[in-house]
Design a protein around this motif. Structure first.
Motif, short mmCIF file in Angstrom:
data_model
loop_
_atom_site.label_atom_id
_atom_site.label_comp_id
_atom_site.label_asym_id
_atom_site.label_seq_id
_atom_site.Cartn_x
_atom_site.Cartn_y
_atom_site.Cartn_z
N LEU A 101 48.97 27.70 10.00
CA LEU A 101 49.07 26.96 11.26
C LEU A 101 48.07 25.69 11.08
O LEU A 101 48.62 24.65 11.47
CB LEU A 101 47.96 27.42 12.26
N GLY A 102 47.25 25.93 10.26
CA GLY A 102 46.58 24.47 9.75
C GLY A 102 47.32 23.48 9.11
O GLY A 102 47.52 22.33 9.10
N ALA A 103 48.18 24.23 7.98
CA ALA A 103 49.06 23.39 7.32
C ALA A 103 50.28 22.72 8.15
O ALA A 103 50.50 21.62 7.92
CB ALA A 103 49.81 24.29 6.15
N PHE A 104 50.69 23.52 9.27
CA PHE A 104 51.91 23.07 9.96
C PHE A 104 51.20 22.03 10.91
O PHE A 104 52.17 20.96 10.75
CB PHE A 104 52.29 24.08 10.78
N VAL A 105 50.22 21.90 11.28
CA VAL A 105 49.52 20.94 12.12
C VAL A 105 49.32 19.60 11.07
O VAL A 105 49.67 18.68 11.62
CB VAL A 105 48.10 21.46 12.75
N THR A 106 48.82 19.69 9.96
CA THR A 106 48.65 18.32 9.16
C THR A 106 50.01 17.81 8.61
O THR A 106 49.98 16.66 8.67
CB THR A 106 47.73 18.82 7.86
N PHE A 107 50.86 18.77 8.36
CA PHE A 107 52.11 18.33 7.82
C PHE A 107 52.79 17.61 9.02
O PHE A 107 53.59 16.40 8.99
CB PHE A 107 53.01 19.36 6.95
N LEU A 108 52.74 18.21 10.24
CA LEU A 108 53.57 17.41 11.12
C LEU A 108 53.13 16.15 11.51
O LEU A 108 53.87 15.18 11.77
CB LEU A 108 53.01 18.44 12.66
N ASN A 109 51.77 15.82 11.08
CA ASN A 109 51.36 14.53 11.26
C ASN A 109 51.70 13.47 10.37
O ASN A 109 51.37 12.18 10.60
CB ASN A 109 49.86 14.47 11.60
N SER A 110 52.33 14.01 9.26
CA SER A 110 52.74 12.89 8.34
C SER A 110 53.81 12.02 8.78
O SER A 110 53.95 10.74 8.38
CB SER A 110 53.39 13.70 7.05
N THR A 111 54.65 12.40 9.80
CA THR A 111 55.85 11.79 10.37
C THR A 111 55.69 11.57 11.66
O THR A 111 56.16 10.77 12.54
CB THR A 111 57.20 12.41 10.04
N PHE A 112 54.54 11.97 12.42
CA PHE A 112 54.13 12.10 13.84
C PHE A 112 53.79 10.73 14.57
O PHE A 112 54.40 10.43 15.52
CB PHE A 112 52.93 12.82 14.06
N MET A 113 53.55 9.59 13.90
CA MET A 113 53.20 8.30 14.11
C MET A 113 54.48 7.42 14.16
O MET A 113 54.54 6.40 14.86
CB MET A 113 51.98 7.81 13.28
N ASN A 114 55.50 7.89 13.34
CA ASN A 114 56.45 6.88 13.29
C ASN A 114 57.18 6.09 14.58
O ASN A 114 57.38 5.00 14.35
CB ASN A 114 57.66 7.74 12.38
N VAL A 115 57.60 6.91 15.37
CA VAL A 115 58.41 6.41 16.62
C VAL A 115 57.32 5.81 17.41
O VAL A 115 57.76 5.03 18.38
CB VAL A 115 58.84 7.64 17.26
N ALA A 116 55.94 5.86 17.43
CA ALA A 116 55.00 5.11 18.28
C ALA A 116 54.60 3.77 17.70
O ALA A 116 53.78 3.10 18.36
CB ALA A 116 53.81 6.06 18.21
N LEU A 117 55.04 3.55 16.55
CA LEU A 117 54.78 2.05 15.80
C LEU A 117 54.81 1.06 16.76
O LEU A 117 54.04 0.26 16.81
CB LEU A 117 55.24 2.01 14.56
N PRO A 118 56.08 0.86 17.37
CA PRO A 118 56.28 -0.25 18.22
C PRO A 118 55.24 -0.40 19.45
O PRO A 118 54.66 -1.60 19.67
CB PRO A 118 57.54 -0.11 18.57
N ASP A 119 54.91 0.65 20.28
CA ASP A 119 54.03 0.76 21.13
C ASP A 119 52.52 0.12 20.72
O ASP A 119 52.05 -0.36 21.26
CB ASP A 119 53.80 2.17 21.68
N ILE A 120 52.13 0.84 19.39
CA ILE A 120 51.06 0.39 18.70
C ILE A 120 50.96 -0.94 18.39
O ILE A 120 49.83 -1.82 18.73
CB ILE A 120 50.64 1.37 17.46
#
Length: 472
Positions: free
Chosen positions: A25-44
């Motif tokens: 569970l901990g590893a899944f959450v951390t690994f999910l975040n490795s690509t989680f921000m990519n699509v939000a970059l234009p809004d940021i």
């Protein structure tokens, strides 16, 4: 010499399923975040008023922090008990996520991503080392297949999931939705997690840590810049030279220390060495598709980030489903059949993607991408397990750290070289239509990736055997 603690020898004083669940569970959450921000970059970019080259560091910085901390994880896992390392990783990750949720400027947001990246690097090595210890040798293939779901499937679904969130809510919700899962895992860990690693009497080498941090950090930074600038640019070659010098010094120290921070004796195993090389090739091929296919689908085909994620989702699902299956096949038949079949499929998939056109159907992309994921699932974790199985138990953490470090380097080097090839092929194509020229560059880059995986297949044909090397 280091001594294994008594607790580390008590192999039956824990529930394998419970420990696996908490760690996963901990590893899944951390690994999910490795690509989680990519699509939000234009809004940021719009909200925080930063440029494209600046905002990309939210993704690059995460990978950089992960790559820098991984060589140090062998010491952490050897020196401190499982629970201590777990709470360190998940505690750091939770703090980083909270910082990101309330960041009101880019510097603070980048700091949050760096903190998350450090946590992700620690969790990677901890998960793999724990699984190597708590599962018997004849079940390690299946166990590491489960690990493969986390290391490959979680980052693959990240853009799709985050795309849906960003389409409906503000980008800060990418942090908000993660916090409850991180806190839940900390609570579960407090009550359920047992110590199965650590307790060795090893001392920290500050000089080795500094050399490792500067060396790997500079090298990863230089290769990440190579994707955006010329190889002759000072921002590329200067950090590369610094990285090579400090890594050379780091390697020299590790080979001449009684208690190295990263024990390079793992490479005395021929199986481990060649397995790691093939895994590096496979990972570089994986990263290339994660970079170029979204460019093709969004910039050429005009799809939204969310639609792109949906197109790539079947491949991620196929890989997630197949990882445990290929793990079981590894336990039953060994690595040779899987490696040769997987690298053949991966090569065919890469070649298939070198025939893209302006009118290539989405179905074609879905099928070929899924085919490549089949190849990845048959190659990466089975070969990683095969290599680690040849090591003594005391070297598991060091083998994982070495494997993960070189895999990160392969991803960084591969992505920068592939982007360079694509850019040069596009510029020299002589095609007047910009979109057609871009597609030509992408096709050339995929053809080169196919050549790389063909080299991996040739290596595997001669060196990957089904001998059962017994770890001590």
């Amino acid at each position: 010499m280091t001594q294994v603690s008594k607790e580390d020898k008590q192999d039956k004083d824990y529930n394998v399923i419970i420990i696996s669940g908490v760690i996963l569970l901990g590893a899944f959450v951390t690994f999910l975040n490795s690509t989680f921000m990519n699509v939000a970059l234009p809004d940021i970019m719009k909200e925080l008023n930063v440029s494209v080259s600046t905002v990309q560091w939210l993704s690059t910085g995460y990978m950089l922090a992960t790559g820098v901390i991984v060589p140090f994880t062998a010491f952490l896992i050897d020196r401190f008990k499982t629970r201590t390392v777990f709470f360190l990783a998940m505690g750091i990750f939770t703090i980083g996520t909270l910082v990101g949720a309330f960041a009101n400027n880019f510097a603070l947001l980048l700091l949050a991503r760096l903190i998350q990246g450090v946590a992700g690097g620690i969790m990677t090595s901890l998960m793999q080392t724990v699984f190597m210890i708590i599962f018997p040798k004849d079940k390690r293939g299946f166990a590491m297949g489960i690990v493969g779901i986390v290391t490959a499937f979680a980052p693959a679904i990240g853009p799709t999931l985050s795309g849906w969130i960003v389409n409906h809510y503000a980008w800060r919700y990418l942090f908000y939705v993660i916090v409850p899962f991180a806190v839940l895992d900390l609570i579960l860990g407090f009550f359920l997690l047992k110590n199965v690693t650590g307790g060795m009497k090893v001392s920290a080498s500050i000089l080795s840590f500094i050399a490792s941090t500067i060396g790997f950090g500079a090298l990863l930074y230089g290769f990440s810049n190579a994707g955006n600038y010329s190889w002759t640019a000072p921002s590329v070659y200067v950090p590369l030279i610094i990285g090579i010098v400090f890594i050379g010094f780091f390697v020299y120290r590790q080979l001449n220390m009684d208690e190295p921070m990263l024990d390079l004796n793992v490479f005395r195993s021929r199986v481990f060495t060649f397995s790691t090389i093939i895994v590096m090739i496979s990972y570089a091929a994986l990263i290339s598709s994660e970079l170029i296919l979204p460019m093709y689908l969004e910039n050429v085909k005009g799809h939204s980030a969310f639609d792109t994620g949906l197109i790539l989702m079947p491949g991620a699902i196929v890989m997630g489903v197949l990882n445990p299956v290929t793990g079981k096949l590894f336990d039953k038949y060994g690595p040779r059949m899987l490696a040769l079949s997987g690298l053949s499929i991966l090569t065919i998939g890469n070649v298939g993607l070198s025939f893209l056109t302006l009118n290539t159907s989405n179905l074609y992309v879905i099928v070929i991408y899924a085919l490549r994921m089949v190849g990845i699932s048959m190659t990466m974790m089975p070969l990683t397990t095969s290599g680690l199985n040849t090591l003594e138990r005391r070297l598991y953490a060091h083998g994982n750290a070495a494997n993960n470090t070189l895999r990160q380097l392969a991803g960084s080097i591969g992505s920068s070289i592939i982007i360079t090839i694509m850019s040069k092929a596009t510029a020299s194509s002589g095609i007047s239509n910009p979109l057609e020229a871009s597609v030509h560059g992408m096709n050339v880059s995929f053809a080169c990736t196919g050549g790389l995986t063909l080299v991996g297949l040739i290596i595997a044909f001669f060196v990957v055997k089904n001998r059962k090397a017994v770890s001590k």
